[in-house]
Design a protein around this motif. Structure first.
Motif, PDB file in Angstrom:
ATOM      1  N   ARG C 257       0.852  -1.193   0.000  1.00 57.65           N
ATOM      2  CA  ARG C 257       0.000   0.000   0.000  1.00 57.65           C
ATOM      3  C   ARG C 257       0.886   1.240   0.000  1.00 57.65           C
ATOM      4  O   ARG C 257       1.384   1.660   1.049  1.00 57.65           O
ATOM      5  CB  ARG C 257      -0.897   0.008   1.246  1.00 57.65           C
ATOM      6  CG  ARG C 257      -1.770  -1.209   1.409  1.00 57.65           C
ATOM      7  CD  ARG C 257      -3.052  -1.126   0.602  1.00 57.65           C
ATOM      8  NE  ARG C 257      -3.603  -2.467   0.381  1.00 57.65           N
ATOM      9  CZ  ARG C 257      -4.791  -2.713  -0.134  1.00 57.65           C
ATOM     10  NH1 ARG C 257      -5.567  -1.720  -0.494  1.00 57.65           N
ATOM     11  NH2 ARG C 257      -5.211  -3.946  -0.331  1.00 57.65           N
ATOM     12  N   ARG C 373     -10.322   9.956   0.676  1.00 61.56           N
ATOM     13  CA  ARG C 373     -10.351   8.572   1.154  1.00 61.56           C
ATOM     14  C   ARG C 373      -9.080   8.242   1.938  1.00 61.56           C
ATOM     15  O   ARG C 373      -9.133   7.624   2.998  1.00 61.56           O
ATOM     16  CB  ARG C 373     -10.509   7.601  -0.021  1.00 61.56           C
ATOM     17  CG  ARG C 373     -11.852   7.774  -0.740  1.00 61.56           C
ATOM     18  CD  ARG C 373     -12.013   6.783  -1.872  1.00 61.56           C
ATOM     19  NE  ARG C 373     -12.106   5.434  -1.324  1.00 61.56           N
ATOM     20  CZ  ARG C 373     -11.704   4.348  -1.947  1.00 61.56           C
ATOM     21  NH1 ARG C 373     -11.136   4.422  -3.138  1.00 61.56           N
ATOM     22  NH2 ARG C 373     -11.824   3.177  -1.368  1.00 61.56           N
ATOM     23  N   TYR C 378     -13.753  10.864   3.812  1.00 60.76           N
ATOM     24  CA  TYR C 378     -14.669  10.583   2.709  1.00 60.76           C
ATOM     25  C   TYR C 378     -15.870   9.837   3.249  1.00 60.76           C
ATOM     26  O   TYR C 378     -15.703   9.010   4.134  1.00 60.76           O
ATOM     27  CB  TYR C 378     -13.932   9.733   1.677  1.00 60.76           C
ATOM     28  CG  TYR C 378     -14.717   9.377   0.437  1.00 60.76           C
ATOM     29  CD1 TYR C 378     -14.706  10.197  -0.682  1.00 60.76           C
ATOM     30  CD2 TYR C 378     -15.437   8.183   0.370  1.00 60.76           C
ATOM     31  CE1 TYR C 378     -15.393   9.853  -1.831  1.00 60.76           C
ATOM     32  CE2 TYR C 378     -16.129   7.831  -0.772  1.00 60.76           C
ATOM     33  CZ  TYR C 378     -16.102   8.668  -1.884  1.00 60.76           C
ATOM     34  OH  TYR C 378     -16.773   8.320  -3.022  1.00 60.76           O
ATOM     35  N   PRO C 379     -17.087  10.087   2.795  1.00 53.72           N
ATOM     36  CA  PRO C 379     -17.504  11.001   1.736  1.00 53.72           C
ATOM     37  C   PRO C 379     -17.934  12.372   2.251  1.00 53.72           C
ATOM     38  O   PRO C 379     -18.538  13.109   1.497  1.00 53.72           O
ATOM     39  CB  PRO C 379     -18.685  10.272   1.098  1.00 53.72           C
ATOM     40  CG  PRO C 379     -19.314   9.555   2.266  1.00 53.72           C
ATOM     41  CD  PRO C 379     -18.198   9.221   3.215  1.00 53.72           C
ATOM     42  N   PRO C 459      -9.764   3.175   6.041  1.00 50.82           N
ATOM     43  CA  PRO C 459      -9.977   1.831   5.485  1.00 50.82           C
ATOM     44  C   PRO C 459      -9.252   1.598   4.164  1.00 50.82           C
ATOM     45  O   PRO C 459      -9.273   0.494   3.653  1.00 50.82           O
ATOM     46  CB  PRO C 459     -11.500   1.801   5.277  1.00 50.82           C
ATOM     47  CG  PRO C 459     -11.903   3.222   5.123  1.00 50.82           C
ATOM     48  CD  PRO C 459     -10.940   4.033   5.941  1.00 50.82           C
ATOM     49  N   ILE C 460      -8.640   2.587   3.613  1.00 54.81           N
ATOM     50  CA  ILE C 460      -8.061   2.443   2.279  1.00 54.81           C
ATOM     51  C   ILE C 460      -6.869   1.505   2.284  1.00 54.81           C
ATOM     52  O   ILE C 460      -6.127   1.440   3.246  1.00 54.81           O
ATOM     53  CB  ILE C 460      -7.697   3.825   1.696  1.00 54.81           C
ATOM     54  CG1 ILE C 460      -7.824   3.776   0.193  1.00 54.81           C
ATOM     55  CG2 ILE C 460      -6.324   4.258   2.131  1.00 54.81           C
ATOM     56  CD1 ILE C 460      -7.884   5.144  -0.439  1.00 54.81           C
TER      57      ILE C 460
END
Ligand SMILES: [Zn+2]
Ligand SMILES: [Zn+2]
Ligand SMILES: [Zn+2]
Ligand SMILES: [Zn+2]
Ligand SMILES: [Zn+2]
Ligand SMILES: [Zn+2]
Ligand SMILES: [Zn+2]
Ligand SMILES: [Zn+2]
Lengths: 460, 460, 460, 460
Positions: C257, C373, C378-379, C459-460
């Motif tokens: 990531r 994000r 987000y959102p 959470p990304i």
């Protein structure tokens, strides 16, 4: 005079049927059917390859390291070498903390007097100062050493930082010397070690976990960048993993002069060894970088095939099981190192040539000619040619040799290649024109070897 | 006898100060100060490099192609070669539609009788049949041709499809021959041509647009895969772009035996030439693959430096401006080809060695030794060694030579390198032990060259 | 209430024709033809795109740096942002030497009270200690900051070494925070600077030469490795060159990531600017990393297209010409930084969307949604959706705007994009449900912006 | 009306706690605690994720292929799909030789009337003619099909050559349709098959050997190049190996629009299956491309993680053991295909999400949202949003489900995933707003599904 009759001469770029005549330590003639002058000793090389003796550019003989002294000294290390077809070693002269390079050089000359084959030194740069800057010139111009070693690992001991690397590489570029690098990120290794020990992992498997491939790949990439910034070529020792190899290959693909040296250990052995239930078994295999997952081996072999890796070495640094047990409670204290000097050539032939990966000419390239060129001693070493040193191995491609510690010349009590069945081995090794090894019998004596000076500004 | 005195001998792996003695078409001695027997012609090589003559493995002399016949025949092509330091060419024997390889071979032997330097042939496989299968064996065993050429482009003419490539490569593997490939996707080129013409682009710039780098990269990648499936090595001719080079490098990085050949044109000239307002200027540069954007040049140079590309050739296929004008209305009809035989070596020295990209040893490697090894004629060709053919160039690294069509040997009326100022040029070229060119004067005669047979199963 | 009528709503994954109703700072309805309740202000968005306001995650407003204070403070920086369609900035809170993070946070809160649009902070880790370890938790849990910045350059000032990076990244992983990295090898930069100054190069061009792409590529590669060892994701700020992008892409291709952030400057401007004869011209463009050769731009664009780079930012850190002149004698003293806050969105639309490189949805992704994000807001931010903050830009794709310093909101006296003709610009910007900018007129007031807390464990 | 209460809604870019209200086949409301109007059926989603139903874009239901008809028709295929959380399938409409696309479309509409969930078609281009050119427009504009499939393998049957690919891709670009490609080099596969059969290998292992990864990698690379030449994006179906993935990733890294679709089979199963001593076991796993060595799986997973691969499908094409036995004597006659429709989602969750490779949002992306965007039916499909089709799966991440053929809905007598223990499975599946599957019980009826038209010019 010695006449090697009936073999096929193999150089890195060509092979042909020829007898070879040796005289006065030099090769003096080739021919399809040379006459043997009176008194000539004739070696039957029928069915054999006649190749330049191997050069192992990475040994640590009688090295004081991690609270111990490596068990094979210059006598027994080089005798093993000769029995395995290797006729020259290059050892690392590593100054003690605070010691001058000049004093270290004298120490190494003293230790190496016992050598049974020819030898040379790399000089380690383990700190940076005006004194180091000045002594590097003497080392190159007076001592005939054209390579300087740098450790990016062994934090708190041999490790140098990026600033020091830059300074030393720039100095190398000026002097025409080649920087060598042990590439692992020492900061990260130290932190990983702490973290693993905190988690309770004290055994040899912790050694491997503390220095994963990414850590080597990163340091390799960094050393290459610094070399490029200083305008210096660079040689990465013991390239053990795909990540490091790819960093080298990337740089070469951009036209940079970078060399990589896989060890015979990393080509053949893998990290499963550290899972062995026997602490001794695992600890005997502790070296840096550690053995890797099998997938890395394919990358290293492909590097030798495609030319992005150039040299196969051993990092021979042998410790007995007893010495290894210094680290019984803490894997960081297991002396790092394994043997291999006697076994490199038969193992590489078996796994490399017999498998079809390498041609016999490429075998000569990666065991001898390439490093001779890099070290600027070619074609005196590394090639069978008129006028070259008569360091010659008569190689029987059908000879069977299974590796057993009990038969080895090395002074240690095990062999990490125990049980490997080699097909292809030296029948005779000539060193400096003399028969050093023949038909299983070692004839070389301690002190037969000579120190080899190497001029700077290698044309490679 | 000829004595070359005072120079530095340069082979692909080593250089040293030595005089060179030539006799009976062979090199017979090296030494620091050789005596000149009576009657010996002495060449002063002071300040010069003494190198193996160049080998250009990619020429099309007197080729009937695209409704024309290339303007340089074996006499004038080879004379130009000798004037530029090249002492051997390998031409492509291309059967006419329906013609047997054996008949084509006889045609080529006839055309080549005029050659002034040594030469050999590659045989083209332009279709597949039982006859082709059978004749390939004769070509290899009787004619001494160990290479077969395949065109993936020129749809409707020379192009073969993947099935035919597979068959021929498998046959090559069996016979110990090496497949060569012109790698461009012929289907896509044909469609691009149609599409450009439909859009009204009829000039030479359309030629370049119709065969972009991706089209070559794709075909290169495909040829390599097919070679791998059949267990054959493969040699990609005129590798002109990054995409093709990367396909080669990827395969080599996996241990596959793949070779790539950039042309001197693609190393130095770029696609801007096709934007020239003069139709003649642009059309004279029409060849396949076309010149590329500058960024591709860096990739090709790096390939030579790192060893992922091995050979620099010319694809010499010269057409006069008048011939080029066959395509005035339609770029597809411009005869494809440019010259270069006389200029390759000085240009490569200037742009490669003087710039620091290549060492002089690497220059010898990519102009001579590598291809000699690939074609299995080494060290007879490609190396200065005792017993080797005396194909020798005495190279003055300080000689200035500016390329002008008006001074060239080639029969055409222009030179795509017009105005390039070379530093480094041959002062004397020996071919088969005779002085073929000296101090600007051509001494070779038509017919001086000999046909060179090449055995299969090259060890490389 | 505000009704945006007649536009096409564009989110990062979808666009559709809809009116948008805003109330109480939030978006409350979408529909093909919404009714406007009495008192509703109606904005005509016919022919326009209605998009989430931009988020610029990389600004330095009123930063004391290199002996100066950046000229745009939170008021003027954010006003420029709003005029350009950006509705949130994230600034870097950088403790002074010895200052606690908690005190620095308070300083930043004080400075940012003037902000005209919403804002947040990243916290810089510029050394390592028990105090830093402890304060990081407070920063995350009490202050709502989920990102920590690390400098691998600025030796002797902000730079941290590998050991510190390891410690901090591991701490981030534990706290659910994301480490950000300024990736340049500070040791090598420092040595290159010295070396260039010694050679007499004191002007702004020396700045670029002292921090070449390889130096950034290396550090990027290193940061990524250290992140992987600690189990942390990592975000590389101002990714400016192919080498850095490729390090990111390699890691992502292994499943790691890693995020990369090109700046609008590096996408559009190149190193030729430093060759400008005017010292002022060149010095105004001094930032780190410097502008690169054009070939790097293609790599960055392709990264945005393929998703290996995710965010376009500005690193807005504006210094006046007078401030720049602090480095008249020594390029090391030129305050590093340029502007861009007002211009990022129109420039990216022009060069990215109008050129066909990016779709309008991808434009929203890289200017707003992706970073929302990543920052775990987000959102609420980054998407037009019911309940989201009404940070909205009404974008006229046919609006023409040529960039001129004389018209800009920024307090400095020049603009590095001077003269760029943009096609596509905001006609109205809503910030927190209020019209902050409309038809060329700025309506936002200092202090309109609110501090945005960001929870950890994105959470990304 | 249906109220899904207490779950966490998961879209591809965001998750949040919300109840979901469904009415009239659409999702009509979200909220933290929605009221249930009288007569509302309430589904308890406590502890569950509420996600868009899966879309499987690659099925072959009731396909006449290789002398057999695939055993799962539209009724049983789609019922299995619903039981596994998939609410839409896209099947391949493949004209018979000589059949018009229009007639084939009618055949497929007839066969698909039985479908229990929504469905659409891709249209296959298996030859090229004026008729094909013309019909493509009707297929797009009248039938709502925006994708065309091309086979580079199945020589002599479905295979098209490069010229045909070029024509069709160019036509797609004009019509706003997306070309799909089965990428294997059909010529080479055919030759490998012959060669293996000649050598006596007739069993299923021969299938795998005849279509190695390089053959797929090559064709993938070629299709991508042709797409680029025609200005079309391209979608590679069943990307199974590292070589193919790398070709895709290379193109994307250059900014090209290329999509890749790994199958759940290739993510989880490997080539060792073909070594099974049971002919039946091995033959049941015969599909094209075949399962690969484990090392390829890591590449595919990393592709999903990094975004270079976008969609996970099944290529569901089920044949009974009896059907498979058509190839008892010759592996070429084993009907190619396996099942997977019922199992894709639980398997991917187990191996992808539970392992930490994918987030739950990424799971939604690769099973539903990405393909919905590519097929231009987003957010009607692929997203939980107000107004979207109520195709919803209530997913229990703690549900245990071990795959057994004896429990499956598919009509075949085995399951290639037999014995896989899944953790994570649907508890309720809504299709078009109706409960199609709940607590292990299938409620959907044949004919419940509707044909979904898809407009051209997808914005992706
Ligand atoms: Zn070491
Ligand atoms: Zn060592
Ligand atoms: Zn050609
Ligand atoms: Zn040619
Ligand atoms: Zn920075
Ligand atoms: Zn910054
Ligand atoms: Zn298929
Ligand atoms: Zn299929």
């Amino acid at each position: 005079m010695i006449l090697i009759r009936g073999g096929t001469v193999v150089n890195h770029d060509h092979s042909w049927r020829a007898d070879v005549l040796v005289d006065g330590g030099k090769t003096v003639a080739f021919g399809p059917a040379l006459d043997a002058p009176a008194g000539t000793e004739v070696i039957d090389a029928g069915g054999c390859y006649v190749m330049p003796g191997g050069i192992d550019p990475h040994t640590h003989l009688e090295l004081a390291f991690m609270g111990s002294v490596s068990a094979d000294d210059f006598e027994w290390g080089t005798k093993g070498a000769l029995a395995g077809g290797t006729t020259m070693v290059v050892d690392f002269c590593i100054p003690d903390p605070g010691q001058s390079m000049l004093a270290a050089y004298q120490d190494w000359r003293r230790k190496s007097e016992k050598a049974a084959c020819d030898y040379g030194f790399h000089m380690a740069v383990t700190s940076w100062s005006k004194q180091v800057f000045d002594e590097m010139e003497i080392v190159v111009k007076t001592y005939g050493i054209n390579t300087f070693k740098h450790f990016m690992a062994y934090k708190g001991a041999l490790m140098v930082n990026d600033d020091e690397l830059y300074n030393s590489f720039a100095r190398c570029a000026h002097l025409g010397a080649l920087p060598l690098v042990h590439a692992e990120n020492g900061d990260v290794v130290a932190r990983m070690q702490e973290s693993l020990l905190e988690s309770g992992m004290t055994g040899p498997e912790g050694h491997a976990h503390s220095r994963p491939p990414l850590v080597e790949g990163e340091a390799t990439n960094r050393a290459i960048m610094i070399a490029d910034m200083t305008g210096s070529p660079v040689y990465i020792v013991h390239t053990s993993c795909r990540e490091a190899h790819e960093a080298i290959a990337r740089a070469r693909a951009n036209g940079q002069r970078v060399f990589g040296e896989p060890l015979i250990q990393h080509l053949l052995l893998d990290a499963d060894e550290y899972q062995n239930k026997s602490w001794d078994h695992a600890a005997r295999r502790v070296m840096s970088p550690p053995f890797r997952d099998k997938r890395h081996q394919e990358s290293l072999w492909a590097g030798l095939q495609s030319g992005s890796l150039q040299v196969v070495a051993t990092d021979h640094c042998a410790f007995t099981t007893e010495q290894k047990r210094l680290g019984l409670e803490d894997f960081r204290k297991i002396p790092n190192g394994t043997g291999g000097l006697e076994d490199r050539m038969p193992l590489l032939w078996t796994a490399g040539v017999n498998s079809g990966r390498l041609t016999k000419e490429e075998f000569v390239a990666v065991t001898s000619a390439n490093i001779a060129r890099i070290l600027n001693i070619y074609p005196r070493k590394g090639r069978l040619a008129i006028g070259s040193d008569a360091d010659i191995v008569v190689w029987d491609p059908s000879a069977n040799k299974t590796i057993h510690a009990k038969n080895q010349i090395s002074r240690i009590d095990y062999n990490v290649f125990e049980g490997f069945a080699c097909v292809g081995a030296p029948v005779v090794t000539l060193s400096g024109g003399r028969i050093a090894f023949a038909k299983g019998e070692l004839r070389a004596e301690q002190g037969d070897g000579k120190y080899v000076e190497r001029p700077p500004f290698s044309p490679i």
